[in-house]
Structure formats: C-alpha cells, structure tokens
Motif scaffolding. Structure first.
Motif, short mmCIF file in Angstrom:
data_model
loop_
_atom_site.label_atom_id
_atom_site.label_comp_id
_atom_site.label_asym_id
_atom_site.label_seq_id
_atom_site.Cartn_x
_atom_site.Cartn_y
_atom_site.Cartn_z
N TRP A 162 0.83 -1.21 0.00
CA TRP A 162 0.00 0.00 0.00
C TRP A 162 0.86 1.26 0.00
O TRP A 162 0.60 2.21 -0.73
CB TRP A 162 -0.88 0.02 1.25
N GLU A 163 1.86 1.26 0.85
CA GLU A 163 2.71 2.45 0.99
C GLU A 163 3.43 2.77 -0.31
O GLU A 163 3.62 3.94 -0.67
CB GLU A 163 3.69 2.24 2.14
N ALA A 164 3.83 1.72 -1.03
CA ALA A 164 4.49 1.93 -2.32
C ALA A 164 3.52 2.55 -3.32
O ALA A 164 3.88 3.47 -4.09
CB ALA A 164 5.01 0.59 -2.86
N LEU A 203 -8.05 5.15 0.35
CA LEU A 203 -7.50 4.26 -0.67
C LEU A 203 -7.50 2.80 -0.21
O LEU A 203 -7.61 1.89 -1.04
CB LEU A 203 -6.09 4.69 -1.04
N MET A 204 -7.41 2.57 1.10
CA MET A 204 -7.54 1.21 1.63
C MET A 204 -8.87 0.60 1.22
O MET A 204 -8.99 -0.62 1.06
CB MET A 204 -7.44 1.23 3.17
N LEU A 205 -9.86 1.48 1.03
CA LEU A 205 -11.21 1.02 0.71
C LEU A 205 -11.50 1.11 -0.79
O LEU A 205 -12.63 1.29 -1.21
CB LEU A 205 -12.22 1.83 1.53
N SER A 206 -10.45 0.96 -1.57
CA SER A 206 -10.59 0.85 -3.02
C SER A 206 -10.41 -0.61 -3.41
O SER A 206 -9.80 -1.39 -2.67
CB SER A 206 -9.53 1.70 -3.74
N LYS A 207 -10.92 -0.98 -4.58
CA LYS A 207 -10.82 -2.38 -5.01
C LYS A 207 -9.37 -2.77 -5.25
O LYS A 207 -8.97 -3.90 -4.96
CB LYS A 207 -11.65 -2.60 -6.28
N GLU A 208 -8.57 -1.83 -5.75
CA GLU A 208 -7.16 -2.14 -6.01
C GLU A 208 -6.44 -2.51 -4.72
O GLU A 208 -5.74 -3.51 -4.64
CB GLU A 208 -6.47 -0.93 -6.66
#
Length: 481
Positions: free
Chosen positions: A87-89, A376-381
């Motif tokens: 995620w951080e990347a 963004l944690m709650l995105s499908k990606e």
C-alpha cells in the motif's frame, strides 16, 4: 480485537477483532494511570501539527500535498505487514510521499510513549495482544473521528460515499460513544477449524450438533489425538467458542444482553449457563489436547497442524498465520460452532464482522495523508492487494478481484459467510467498548479451562465484570438496539 497474532480479535480478530484480533492473558493489562492521565491531555484536534496544504478537489478530498510525509505502524501478526508495504508503495507512487513504516507486535511498548509525548504516528493498525485499548484512547480524546473518510467519495465510484461501498454493519465495531473512531478493515469469521484431510482419513463428518462435536472429540482421544486444542496462554480464543455458543443458544438477545451490560447477562441467563457447562464438559471429560492450557497461540496451532488435535478455535487469520506450519495437503476448513439442543440460531449462524482496527490519532502530524491513505484502503485495487498478500477478505463489498484464487481455509470462510447471510451473522461489541470487562472474562475462562473454577463461579465472575463496567458513566453512551 484483533487476534493476538492478527485480534479482537478480535480480532480480531477482533481476525483479529476480531480480533480481533484481540486481548490476551499475560501480555495485556489494564493501562496504567500514567497512560490514562496522558491520554486525557489530548481532547481534540487543536494539538495537530498537520501541515498539508494541497488543493481540495473531488479526487483529493483531504487536500494532500505532493511530496509530503506519512508514518504507518501496523501490527505484524497473522496478516504480516507485506500488505502495508505494498500500500505504501502505491501511495508514494501517486503522491511522491516519503513513507515511514514499522511492523511490530509491540504496539503498546512502541507507541504508548509516543501517545504520551503527543507525537503519535499517522496511521496505526492497533491490534494484537499488546493493543492500546481503543476505549482508553477514545476517553482520552486521542482518536480522530473517521466520519470524514466514510463521507468522502469512493475511489472506484465517486458518485458514492465510501460508506456506501462497505459491507453492512462493518463500521459498527469502530463505534465509541456514537462515533466511528476506528476502521475495522478485515472482514473476519470466527469459529472452529479442522483438517479436511484428517476428517476424511478418519471417516468423520462435520459435526452440526454439540453431541456430534463431543463424539468426534472422544473418537480423537481414543485414537491418541486431542479433541480440542486452544491457545491456553491467550484465553481470548476460547472465549470465541464460549461467547459464540451463548449467542447461538440464546439468540441475538443473549448477545445484546452482554454488550448492553444487562444485570442478567450471565447470572440468570439460561443460555450462558448451558453454554459454559457444555464447554466445561470438554475439560471434565479430558477431551482437551494435552498441554494446550500452557501453550501460546502459535504453539497450539502448530500442534494442531501436526494432527495432534481435531479442532481449534480461531478467526479467519489462522490460515495466513500458519502458512509455514501447515502441510500442503492439510485442507484447512472452517466450522460454525455446533448447536446445543433448543438453540435459537441455526447451525449456519456465525460470528462475522470487521476486525483489525486502523486508527488515526488526533495529534497525527499528517492527517490529510492519513485520511487519504485510509480512503484508498477502501478501493478495489488496495483491497485486492490485501487479499493477495494476507489471504483474507476486507470490508469492501465485492472487494476482491474474482480472478484471485483463495486458499482452502479462506474459501471455506467465503462459503460460510454466504450460507449464513446477513440474517444469521452476528458480532459482539463489548471487547472494544469495555476492555477491562473483556480481560476479566478471559481470566475467568483461563481458570475454568485449567479446572481451577467451576461453571457457576465463571458465571459469577463474568457477571461481576459486566456489573463493574455498567457503573462507568461512559457506558451509557454505548447501546445496541
């Protein structure tokens, strides 16, 4: 709770959650007065050092500035921390952000001094045995209200709010005083687990009643195998079995009575009495895996993976946590808690819900970045990335790309969730609302499983913990309808 290795359990679970993930005897204590006092010093955002100055747009609802900073600390338990590094990347690639990462199981040890000093990290996965208790942080004004994140546009469908893309009820475990102050990210299932290979070899059918469950435990004992293993040093796990049995026996009213601190939640509850007596029968008949009372979670789970016990209680982080110890043909399977006679909920009913609480401190230095990171944690990606790295589901509806192949244990939890449906899925909230009460009940369970107290005494101790929590004026703010 997250789980001790996920907990509250958890989870977990409070996976942790549950675990998820989670509190554990011996590794957690009621926070010291010095910490309580320090928590009380920060009551709102006024002490924030947030310096973000980006332009607020629909695609950048929190005004993240390019080339900023973000510090992330995650509990490195059953899910590891590779998912967070991924995620951080992705975040750094999008915003040019300089990210700082720490994966640790020593959440309290590493972060309590920083909360005390007013310089906590920006995003924290506050889970595991050494979780800093959420109710304590909330009472001290140390947790940011996450409503802005839930109200922000979804990354995948900006016409919807983030909250509209989540599984129903998944934000409830994050409630404190009517506010969502933690995002329980992992959709966790709690219950019993067994080896499909062992059961096939022995000709055992999946037990749906408590009598059938005991029968398999007895057959296992006769074959030189323990019936039930549990993570003795962490009684959070055996409480999963005890509390789920109470909920399934007495129905949702029995569950709510505990969360709502009813004066008859335990003493005076027929469901609680029947359930604790049933669990004690495992102890009394010598059906526990030998030595399990003195083992840690990983020690018990590893022996279970070595076919030294038929069943073990845990959350759905178990498979990922035991990847290195699980034989390739073990065929891990999830089992809803079997039923006592006259149970009000069906066999398919399961404790399922969100675990692994992520928080943003009110005194985080980079709150804009932290809130965008959480969005963004709650995105499908990002949800799919988590599934690949951690072998678990998230609270995002249809949040995993269907092309991703799941492991046997995880797949069995997906099937269990579908079989239960919304109507037969339940979840306790008291571990997050009343951590001291949770620990007291765990301690009583530890005594029970070691045969140092009887079921009647367990009920008295559990009820005393409820009654003590009810005397706290803050408890009036928490209620389940």
């Amino acid at each position: 709770m997250g789980s001790t290795s996920t907990r509250n359990n958890g989870e977990g679970l409070g996976r942790r959650d549950l675990i998820k993930r989670s509190a554990a005897l011996g590794l957690i204590t009621v926070p010291t007065m010095s910490f309580l006092s320090a928590c009380a010093s920060g009551s709102d955002d006024s002490g924030s050092k947030d310096t973000s100055k980006g332009k607020v747009t629909k695609d950048n609802p929190f005004g993240v500035a390019k080339n900023g900073k973000l510090e992330v600390v995650v509990f490195k338990g059953g899910y590891g921390d590779d998912y967070a590094k991924a995620w951080e990347a992705l975040f750094a690639k999008k915003w040019g952000t300089k990210t700082s990462h720490l994966g640790t199981q020593e959440i309290t040890g590493k972060l309590q001094p920083r909360f005390n000093g007013g310089n906590p990290p920006d995003v924290i996965d506050d889970s595991g045995a050494q979780q800093i208790k959420l109710d304590v942080l909330f009472k001290g004004g140390q947790l940011l209200d996450l409503q802005a994140v839930l109200d922000a546009p979804s990354v995948d469908d900006p016409s919807k709010k983030v909250s509209e893309t989540l599984i129903a009820g998944s934000t409830d475990p994050g409630l404190q005083g009517g506010k969502v102050v933690s995002l329980n990210y992992v959709y966790t299932v709690w219950g019993l687990w067994y080896s499909g290979k062992l059961f096939k070899e022995k000709g055992w059918a999946e037990p749906k009643t408590w009598d059938d469950f005991l029968d398999i435990c007895k057959k296992a004992k006769a074959a030189g195998i323990g019936g039930l293993a549990h993570q003795g040093k962490f009684p959070y796990y055996i409480n999963l079995l005890i509390m789920d049995l109470i909920a399934k026996t007495g129905g949702l009213d029995a569950m709510k009575a505990i969360d709502n601190l009813d004066p008859k939640a335990f003493v005076g509850s027929d469901a609680a009495k029947k359930s604790i007596e049933a669990v004690y029968e495992i102890v009394d008949q010598g059906l526990l895996m030998p030595g399990t009372n003195g083992l840690t979670h990983t020690e018990s789970q590893t022996r279970w993976n070595q076919y030294k016990a038929a069943f073990i209680p845990s959350g759905s982080w178990l498979e990922n946590e035991q990847l290195k110890q699980t034989p390739a043909d073990f065929d891990m399977k999830f089992l809803p808690v079997p039923l006592l006679p006259g149970s009000k909920l069906p066999f398919e009913a399961i404790r399922a819900g969100s675990g692994e609480p992520f928080i943003i401190p009110t005194k985080a230095s980079n709150k804009a970045e932290a809130q965008e990171f959480m969005r963004l944690m709650l995105s499908k990606e990002w949800s799919t990335s988590f599934a690949k790295e951690a072998n678990s589901l998230t609270i995002l509806k249809d949040g995993v790309d269907p092309s991703v192949k799941l492991r046997p244990g995880t797949q069995s939890t997906v099937e269990a969730v579908k079989a239960a449906g919304d109507a037969n899925s339940f979840n306790f909230l008291y571990p997050n609302w009343y951590s001291e009460m949770d620990v007291a009940i765990q301690n009583a369970s530890n005594e029970l499983m070691s045969k140092r107290i009887q079921p009647a005494e367990w009920l008295k101790r559990a009820q005393a913990a409820v009654d003590k929590a009810a005397k706290d004026p803050a408890s009036k703010k928490n209620h389940r309808a």
